[in-house]
Design a protein around this motif. Structure first.
Motif, PDB file in Angstrom:
ATOM      1  N   VAL A 140     139.861  23.005   8.667  1.00 19.25           N
ATOM      2  CA  VAL A 140     138.388  23.077   8.191  1.00 19.25           C
ATOM      3  C   VAL A 140     137.901  22.767   9.887  1.00 19.25           C
ATOM      4  CG1 VAL A 140     136.630  20.505   7.709  1.00 19.25           C
ATOM      5  CG2 VAL A 140     138.879  21.373   6.404  1.00 19.25           C
ATOM      6  N   GLY A 141     138.460  22.801  11.281  1.00 22.31           N
ATOM      7  CA  GLY A 141     137.829  21.995  12.231  1.00 22.31           C
ATOM      8  C   GLY A 141     139.207  21.822  12.777  1.00 22.31           C
ATOM      9  N   PRO A 142     139.521  21.622  14.354  1.00 19.41           N
ATOM     10  CA  PRO A 142     139.981  20.689  15.151  1.00 19.41           C
ATOM     11  C   PRO A 142     139.900  18.997  15.267  1.00 19.41           C
ATOM     12  CG  PRO A 142     138.289  22.249  16.747  1.00 19.41           C
ATOM     13  CD  PRO A 142     138.304  22.713  15.039  1.00 19.41           C
ATOM     14  N   GLY A 143     140.248  17.991  15.604  1.00 20.58           N
ATOM     15  CA  GLY A 143     140.231  16.302  15.629  1.00 20.58           C
ATOM     16  C   GLY A 143     140.869  16.065  15.798  1.00 20.58           C
ATOM     17  N   ALA A 144     141.463  15.032  14.919  1.00 18.04           N
ATOM     18  CA  ALA A 144     142.262  13.766  15.496  1.00 18.04           C
ATOM     19  C   ALA A 144     142.383  12.865  13.655  1.00 18.04           C
ATOM     20  CB  ALA A 144     142.199  12.820  16.431  1.00 18.04           C
ATOM     21  N   ALA A 145     143.422  12.136  13.681  1.00 15.55           N
ATOM     22  CA  ALA A 145     142.526  11.400  12.383  1.00 15.55           C
ATOM     23  C   ALA A 145     143.336  10.195  12.885  1.00 15.55           C
ATOM     24  CB  ALA A 145     143.963  11.967  11.082  1.00 15.55           C
ATOM     25  N   VAL A 146     142.674   8.998  11.938  1.00 16.17           N
ATOM     26  CA  VAL A 146     143.198   7.374  11.661  1.00 16.17           C
ATOM     27  C   VAL A 146     144.003   7.586  10.480  1.00 16.17           C
ATOM     28  CG1 VAL A 146     142.788   5.604  11.414  1.00 16.17           C
ATOM     29  CG2 VAL A 146     141.012   7.583  13.082  1.00 16.17           C
ATOM     30  N   ASP A 147     144.964   6.464  10.624  1.00 11.75           N
ATOM     31  CA  ASP A 147     146.150   6.621   9.482  1.00 11.75           C
ATOM     32  C   ASP A 147     145.553   4.479   9.344  1.00 11.75           C
ATOM     33  OD1 ASP A 147     147.488   4.944   7.605  1.00 11.75           O
ATOM     34  OD2 ASP A 147     149.452   5.326   8.912  1.00 11.75           O
ATOM     35  N   PRO A 148     144.389   4.239   8.307  1.00  9.63           N
ATOM     36  CA  PRO A 148     143.848   2.914   9.144  1.00  9.63           C
ATOM     37  C   PRO A 148     144.386   1.584   8.410  1.00  9.63           C
ATOM     38  CG  PRO A 148     143.325   4.235   6.467  1.00  9.63           C
ATOM     39  CD  PRO A 148     144.157   4.838   7.206  1.00  9.63           C
ATOM     40  N   ALA A 149     144.389   0.612   8.946  1.00  4.56           N
ATOM     41  CA  ALA A 149     144.810  -0.274   8.562  1.00  4.56           C
ATOM     42  C   ALA A 149     144.166  -0.676   7.145  1.00  4.56           C
ATOM     43  CB  ALA A 149     143.864  -1.957   9.407  1.00  4.56           C
ATOM     44  N   ARG A 150     145.743  -0.777   6.383  1.00  4.05           N
ATOM     45  CA  ARG A 150     145.881  -1.589   5.022  1.00  4.05           C
ATOM     46  C   ARG A 150     145.049  -2.897   4.197  1.00  4.05           C
ATOM     47  NH1 ARG A 150     147.646   3.038   6.629  1.00  4.05           N
ATOM     48  NH2 ARG A 150     149.241   4.044   5.470  1.00  4.05           N
TER      49      ARG A 150
ATOM     50  N   ILE B 248     131.118  26.333   8.910  1.00  9.40           N
ATOM     51  CA  ILE B 248     132.099  24.816   7.529  1.00  9.40           C
ATOM     52  C   ILE B 248     130.759  24.179   7.782  1.00  9.40           C
ATOM     53  CG2 ILE B 248     133.064  24.040   9.815  1.00  9.40           C
ATOM     54  CD1 ILE B 248     134.859  24.191   6.241  1.00  9.40           C
ATOM     55  N   LEU B 249     129.825  23.638   8.577  1.00 12.05           N
ATOM     56  CA  LEU B 249     129.053  22.866   8.707  1.00 12.05           C
ATOM     57  C   LEU B 249     127.853  23.049   8.031  1.00 12.05           C
ATOM     58  CD1 LEU B 249     127.136  20.020   9.846  1.00 12.05           C
ATOM     59  CD2 LEU B 249     126.884  21.287  11.725  1.00 12.05           C
ATOM     60  N   SER B 250     126.944  24.093   8.169  1.00 17.29           N
ATOM     61  CA  SER B 250     126.520  24.848   7.189  1.00 17.29           C
ATOM     62  C   SER B 250     126.959  25.018   5.831  1.00 17.29           C
ATOM     63  CB  SER B 250     125.992  26.457   6.869  1.00 17.29           C
ATOM     64  OG  SER B 250     125.636  26.187   8.883  1.00 17.29           O
ATOM     65  N   VAL B 251     127.829  25.804   5.302  1.00 21.13           N
ATOM     66  CA  VAL B 251     128.391  25.553   4.450  1.00 21.13           C
ATOM     67  C   VAL B 251     128.861  24.389   3.253  1.00 21.13           C
ATOM     68  CG1 VAL B 251     130.745  25.630   2.444  1.00 21.13           C
ATOM     69  CG2 VAL B 251     129.635  28.185   4.300  1.00 21.13           C
ATOM     70  N   LEU B 252     129.596  23.170   4.035  1.00 12.31           N
ATOM     71  CA  LEU B 252     129.538  22.167   3.408  1.00 12.31           C
ATOM     72  C   LEU B 252     128.127  21.462   2.890  1.00 12.31           C
ATOM     73  CD1 LEU B 252     132.578  20.492   5.671  1.00 12.31           C
ATOM     74  CD2 LEU B 252     132.756  21.199   3.514  1.00 12.31           C
ATOM     75  N   SER B 253     127.114  21.521   4.091  1.00  6.12           N
ATOM     76  CA  SER B 253     126.264  20.856   3.745  1.00  6.12           C
ATOM     77  C   SER B 253     125.221  21.692   2.878  1.00  6.12           C
ATOM     78  CB  SER B 253     125.082  21.517   5.193  1.00  6.12           C
ATOM     79  OG  SER B 253     125.797  20.439   6.070  1.00  6.12           O
TER      80      SER B 253
ATOM     81  N   PRO C 156     139.165  25.658  -0.538  1.00  4.21           N
ATOM     82  CA  PRO C 156     137.497  26.701  -1.262  1.00  4.21           C
ATOM     83  C   PRO C 156     136.773  26.440   0.284  1.00  4.21           C
ATOM     84  CG  PRO C 156     138.305  25.415  -3.270  1.00  4.21           C
ATOM     85  CD  PRO C 156     138.344  24.247  -1.819  1.00  4.21           C
ATOM     86  N   ALA C 157     136.353  25.903   0.576  1.00  4.94           N
ATOM     87  CA  ALA C 157     135.030  25.846   1.546  1.00  4.94           C
ATOM     88  C   ALA C 157     135.800  26.707   3.371  1.00  4.94           C
ATOM     89  CB  ALA C 157     134.525  24.458   2.033  1.00  4.94           C
ATOM     90  N   ALA C 158     136.547  26.315   3.649  1.00  5.82           N
ATOM     91  CA  ALA C 158     137.481  26.536   4.392  1.00  5.82           C
ATOM     92  C   ALA C 158     137.760  27.449   4.649  1.00  5.82           C
ATOM     93  CB  ALA C 158     138.865  25.417   5.000  1.00  5.82           C
ATOM     94  N   THR C 159     138.767  28.553   3.512  1.00  6.82           N
ATOM     95  CA  THR C 159     139.215  29.241   3.236  1.00  6.82           C
ATOM     96  C   THR C 159     137.531  30.350   3.448  1.00  6.82           C
ATOM     97  OG1 THR C 159     140.921  27.994   1.720  1.00  6.82           O
ATOM     98  CG2 THR C 159     140.543  30.752   1.692  1.00  6.82           C
ATOM     99  N   PHE C 160     137.056  30.458   2.633  1.00  7.13           N
ATOM    100  CA  PHE C 160     135.617  30.918   2.136  1.00  7.13           C
ATOM    101  C   PHE C 160     135.013  30.744   4.419  1.00  7.13           C
ATOM    102  CE2 PHE C 160     131.261  31.360   2.136  1.00  7.13           C
ATOM    103  CZ  PHE C 160     131.310  31.860   0.722  1.00  7.13           C
ATOM    104  N   VAL C 161     134.872  30.139   5.066  1.00  6.72           N
ATOM    105  CA  VAL C 161     134.125  30.004   5.995  1.00  6.72           C
ATOM    106  C   VAL C 161     135.425  30.845   7.380  1.00  6.72           C
ATOM    107  CG1 VAL C 161     134.010  29.090   8.047  1.00  6.72           C
ATOM    108  CG2 VAL C 161     132.588  28.429   6.212  1.00  6.72           C
TER     109      VAL C 161
END
Lengths: 87, 148
Positions: free
Chosen positions: B28-38, A50-55, A18-23
């Motif tokens: 949510v934005g750009p970035g990356a991810a970590v598949d963590p050690a179990r 998104i930073l402001s909305v999540l905060s 919802p936050a991502a869609t909203f922003v």
């Protein structure tokens, strides 16, 4: 200045999808739009961040106030209100 | 340039490989991810700054330049309501990059039927600003990507 007051119904509040869609929706508009949480600090934040909305940390059951001014403000606020009030 | 660190050991993977479209489509934005050690471990701060939001399953740290980075510990882990996560810092704390923030066990998350993959997202950043994304094995505190 157009305004909508909405109770957030999503189980996760205004987080994750919802936050991502909203922003994303707010960001597509050319006019400024803000969102504030009733009962919080009350200060409106940029609805395009998104930073402001999540905060804001809006939880299920919280009431938010969204504001916009200018061309298409009512349509934009209707869209944002629909996203925020969706379950 | 802001170096963004891997919050935990594991395998660095592309955000597009995260099994949740909110992250894989970079909503949510750009970035990356970590598949963590179990194994039981800690998730550390990916940048130096203030913890502006701290949930058991996710946290946001904002650096002195105003840049915010989200770390999400596993997918759909909000549903766990904090069970299995211990907070090692408090909201509002100023932390250096690499400081432990939450302890958890990715193996437990996986055993519960959820993906323990951890998206690390540059908030309010254009996609083109995420550079030099790591791939393959990383230790906690290794550089995961550069925010240019």
């Amino acid at each position: 200045m157009a305004e909508r007051k909405i109770t957030v119904e999503s189980e996760v509040g205004l987080h994750a999808r919802p936050a991502a869609t909203f922003v994303q929706t707010a960001t597509k508009a050319s006019i400024d739009v803000t969102v504030a949480k009733l009962g919080g600090s009350g200060a409106p934040v940029n609805a395009k961040s998104i930073l402001s909305v999540l905060s804001l940390d809006v939880r299920r059951g919280d009431t938010i106030v969204i504001n916009a001014e200018g061309e298409g403000a009512d349509e934009l606020l209707d869209q944002l209100a629909a996203i925020a009030s969706a379950t | 340039m802001t170096p963004v660190l891997a919050p935990m050991a594991g395998a660095a993977i592309s955000l597009s490989a995260v099994p949740d479209p909110v992250f894989s489509q970079a909503m949510v934005g750009p970035g990356a991810a970590v598949d963590p050690a179990r194994e039981p471990g800690v998730a550390v701060a990916p940048i130096s700054g203030r913890i502006v939001k701290l949930h058991p399953h996710a946290y946001v740290i904002v650096g002195p330049d105003g840049r915010g980075v989200l770390v999400h510990l596993g997918i759909d882990t909000v549903q766990l309501k904090g069970v299995g996560f211990d907070l090692l810092a408090a909201e509002g704390d100023l932390v250096p990059a690499g400081q432990p923030v939450v302890s958890w066990n990715p193996a437990d998350v996986e055993a519960g039927g959820r993906s323990p993959i951890c998206p690390v997202v540059a908030l309010d950043a254009p996609a083109s600003s995420v550079l030099r994304v790591a791939a393959g094995p990383v230790h906690a505190g290794d550089e995961l990507f550069q925010w240019g």
